[in-house]
Write a protein that holds these residues in place. Sequence first.
Motif, PDB file in Angstrom:
ATOM      1  N   UNK A   1       0.829  -1.286  -0.086  1.00 41.15           N
ATOM      2  CA  UNK A   1      -0.029   0.415  -0.561  1.00 41.15           C
ATOM      3  C   UNK A   1       1.175   1.068   0.493  1.00 41.15           C
ATOM      4  N   UNK A   2      -0.055   2.536  -0.516  1.00 38.65           N
ATOM      5  CA  UNK A   2       0.788   3.798  -0.684  1.00 38.65           C
ATOM      6  C   UNK A   2       0.036   4.560   0.106  1.00 38.65           C
ATOM      7  N   UNK A   3       0.717   5.097   1.103  1.00 39.91           N
ATOM      8  CA  UNK A   3       0.420   6.201   2.220  1.00 39.91           C
ATOM      9  C   UNK A   3       0.964   7.535   2.410  1.00 39.91           C
ATOM     10  N   UNK A   4      -0.119   8.512   2.335  1.00 45.23           N
ATOM     11  CA  UNK A   4       0.401   9.930   2.825  1.00 45.23           C
ATOM     12  C   UNK A   4      -0.432  10.467   3.850  1.00 45.23           C
ATOM     13  N   UNK A   5      -0.406  11.270   4.683  1.00 46.04           N
ATOM     14  CA  UNK A   5      -0.420  12.201   5.142  1.00 46.04           C
ATOM     15  C   UNK A   5      -1.719  13.372   5.187  1.00 46.04           C
ATOM     16  N   UNK A   6      -2.823  13.467   5.708  1.00 49.75           N
ATOM     17  CA  UNK A   6      -3.554  14.627   5.689  1.00 49.75           C
ATOM     18  C   UNK A   6      -4.161  14.904   6.563  1.00 49.75           C
ATOM     19  N   UNK A   7      -3.930  16.761   6.508  1.00 51.02           N
ATOM     20  CA  UNK A   7      -4.867  17.003   7.568  1.00 51.02           C
ATOM     21  C   UNK A   7      -5.876  17.743   7.787  1.00 51.02           C
ATOM     22  N   UNK A   8      -7.192  17.708   8.146  1.00 47.18           N
ATOM     23  CA  UNK A   8      -8.540  17.963   7.927  1.00 47.18           C
ATOM     24  C   UNK A   8      -8.950  18.767   9.577  1.00 47.18           C
ATOM     25  N   UNK A   9      -9.821  19.760   9.224  1.00 50.48           N
ATOM     26  CA  UNK A   9     -10.261  20.461  10.376  1.00 50.48           C
ATOM     27  C   UNK A   9     -11.602  20.173  10.458  1.00 50.48           C
ATOM     28  N   UNK A  10     -11.437  20.024  12.874  1.00 50.35           N
ATOM     29  CA  UNK A  10     -12.385  19.148  13.310  1.00 50.35           C
ATOM     30  C   UNK A  10     -13.370  20.155  13.341  1.00 50.35           C
ATOM     31  N   UNK A  11     -14.269  19.418  14.059  1.00 47.59           N
ATOM     32  CA  UNK A  11     -15.562  20.026  14.068  1.00 47.59           C
ATOM     33  C   UNK A  11     -15.968  21.229  15.210  1.00 47.59           C
ATOM     34  N   UNK A  12     -14.839  21.614  15.848  1.00 46.96           N
ATOM     35  CA  UNK A  12     -14.570  22.558  16.848  1.00 46.96           C
ATOM     36  C   UNK A  12     -12.998  23.157  16.169  1.00 46.96           C
ATOM     37  N   UNK A  13     -14.021  24.209  16.518  1.00 44.50           N
ATOM     38  CA  UNK A  13     -12.737  25.779  15.456  1.00 44.50           C
ATOM     39  C   UNK A  13     -10.901  25.557  16.320  1.00 44.50           C
ATOM     40  N   UNK A  14      -9.999  25.703  15.971  1.00 48.08           N
ATOM     41  CA  UNK A  14      -8.720  24.996  16.275  1.00 48.08           C
ATOM     42  C   UNK A  14      -7.965  24.075  16.095  1.00 48.08           C
ATOM     43  N   UNK A  15      -8.930  22.731  15.821  1.00 48.83           N
ATOM     44  CA  UNK A  15      -8.477  21.311  16.728  1.00 48.83           C
ATOM     45  C   UNK A  15      -8.851  20.640  15.184  1.00 48.83           C
ATOM     46  N   UNK A  16      -7.256  19.640  14.953  1.00 45.96           N
ATOM     47  CA  UNK A  16      -7.513  19.013  13.965  1.00 45.96           C
ATOM     48  C   UNK A  16      -7.949  17.415  14.061  1.00 45.96           C
ATOM     49  N   UNK A  17      -8.168  16.675  12.779  1.00 47.87           N
ATOM     50  CA  UNK A  17      -7.978  15.704  12.763  1.00 47.87           C
ATOM     51  C   UNK A  17      -6.909  15.494  11.629  1.00 47.87           C
ATOM     52  N   UNK A  18      -5.950  14.178  12.303  1.00 47.07           N
ATOM     53  CA  UNK A  18      -4.858  13.854  11.373  1.00 47.07           C
ATOM     54  C   UNK A  18      -5.154  12.188  10.575  1.00 47.07           C
ATOM     55  N   UNK A  19      -4.541  12.285   9.232  1.00 50.58           N
ATOM     56  CA  UNK A  19      -5.025  11.055   9.358  1.00 50.58           C
ATOM     57  C   UNK A  19      -4.118  10.285   8.082  1.00 50.58           C
ATOM     58  N   UNK A  20      -4.693   8.863   7.730  1.00 51.36           N
ATOM     59  CA  UNK A  20      -3.209   8.366   6.611  1.00 51.36           C
ATOM     60  C   UNK A  20      -4.580   8.480   4.997  1.00 51.36           C
ATOM     61  N   UNK A  21      -4.146   7.765   4.495  1.00 54.14           N
ATOM     62  CA  UNK A  21      -5.159   7.653   2.993  1.00 54.14           C
ATOM     63  C   UNK A  21      -4.095   6.549   2.567  1.00 54.14           C
ATOM     64  N   UNK A  22      -4.550   5.472   2.371  1.00 49.85           N
ATOM     65  CA  UNK A  22      -3.876   4.527   1.596  1.00 49.85           C
ATOM     66  C   UNK A  22      -4.701   4.243   0.458  1.00 49.85           C
ATOM     67  N   UNK A  23      -3.884   4.000  -1.048  1.00 50.71           N
ATOM     68  CA  UNK A  23      -4.259   3.103  -1.438  1.00 50.71           C
ATOM     69  C   UNK A  23      -3.594   2.140  -2.116  1.00 50.71           C
ATOM     70  N   UNK A  24      -4.032   1.680  -3.111  1.00 47.85           N
ATOM     71  CA  UNK A  24      -3.116   0.617  -3.432  1.00 47.85           C
ATOM     72  C   UNK A  24      -2.075   1.037  -3.942  1.00 47.85           C
ATOM     73  N   UNK A  25      -0.797  -0.137  -3.941  1.00 47.18           N
ATOM     74  CA  UNK A  25       0.704  -0.013  -4.590  1.00 47.18           C
ATOM     75  C   UNK A  25       0.997   0.327  -6.195  1.00 47.18           C
ATOM     76  N   UNK A  26      -0.162  -0.301  -6.942  1.00 49.54           N
ATOM     77  CA  UNK A  26      -0.488  -0.126  -8.591  1.00 49.54           C
ATOM     78  C   UNK A  26      -1.217   1.022  -8.252  1.00 49.54           C
ATOM     79  N   UNK A  27      -0.871   0.985 -10.143  1.00 49.88           N
ATOM     80  CA  UNK A  27      -2.134   1.883 -10.390  1.00 49.88           C
ATOM     81  C   UNK A  27      -3.355   1.368 -10.621  1.00 49.88           C
ATOM     82  N   UNK A  28      -4.636   2.670 -10.424  1.00 55.14           N
ATOM     83  CA  UNK A  28      -6.017   1.599 -11.123  1.00 55.14           C
ATOM     84  C   UNK A  28      -6.138   2.154 -12.054  1.00 55.14           C
ATOM     85  N   UNK A  29      -6.814   2.247 -13.064  1.00 54.85           N
ATOM     86  CA  UNK A  29      -7.598   2.828 -14.134  1.00 54.85           C
ATOM     87  C   UNK A  29      -8.277   2.429 -14.505  1.00 54.85           C
TER      88      UNK A  29
END
Length: 315
Positions: A1-29
């Motif tokens: 798997x490939x993984x990238x990190x992304x930070x989202x805004x939480x539902x409360x001002x100033x707070x953040x939600x950190x996520x890992x976004x996983x995808x298949x190692x090979x390209x799929x089209x």
Amino acid sequence: MQVVRRVFDASRKGQRIVANIYSASEAISDSERTRLTLLLAHANGFHKELWEPTLERVFAHKGKSWFIDQAIALDSYNHGDSAIVNRSFIDNEEFSPWTKNASDILAVLAQLGSPRNIIGVGHSWGASSLLLAEIMAPSSFANLIITDPVLHPGNSQSARDLAKLTLRRRYQWNNIDEARQYFTNHPFFRIWDQRIIDLHLRHGLEQIDDGSFVLKCRPTNESAVYSGSRDDSPHAMQNLPRVQCPVAFLTGDTSEQAPPQHITKITKDMVDCRHVVMNDVGHLLLHQDPDCTGDWYVDFIDAFVSKGAFPTANL
């Protein structure tokens, strides 16, 4: 798997939600197959990386009429990497309503864009939070996979006991080897798959100024979540019939948090529900047998896709 990190805004001002976004190692089209997105919510006291062995198993299945475009694993606001970025907000936390977690899930969904084709996948507190999110905002998910949810009728002595016990739990070690020895030998943890223990050591701890290692999710925060079940777990259970999307429940045969007979009873009036009991595992089935858990997830997704077409995900 490939993984990238992304930070989202939480539902409360100033707070953040950190996520890992996983995808298949090979390209799929392949435009002929159904493109799916998973959104994953973890159990109390844990973190997003513990999904990785199960996700590896799901991504490994080939020859399906569908494929996972992305799997987005969240760290709840007071857990994992989210706890690090939100520390100033959560240092003195005593009570964490589960609707906070559900609201953050909905906030992340809003930032993904549309159209979207999201299957929510949750474990324990994360599973209950997904149900709450769908109850709060119907049609947020195309489908739900609910793994050993905590759904009790209220006034739960078990939740109160867990809140107290958690505050006494060890959470700091002088070095990583000491931590490894603790988790490897402790009766609660040693039944886990070794990959899960390794991931917990690698991603569940942080090194602080004195050089020691501490849990990213402090006992106070984990305890606050147990205390927060008081109103929200009963609310989720009582409103299960309001969940309109297809739902698959996966529970452990020896689970004390989600006894199979209890889940069967409380889901009988749901619109579209399937319940599978996994053998020889308890509440933390995802940690004990991530491969079998992943195989069941694939089976559930097969069934979801066979029921009808999904819109194209656009993230």
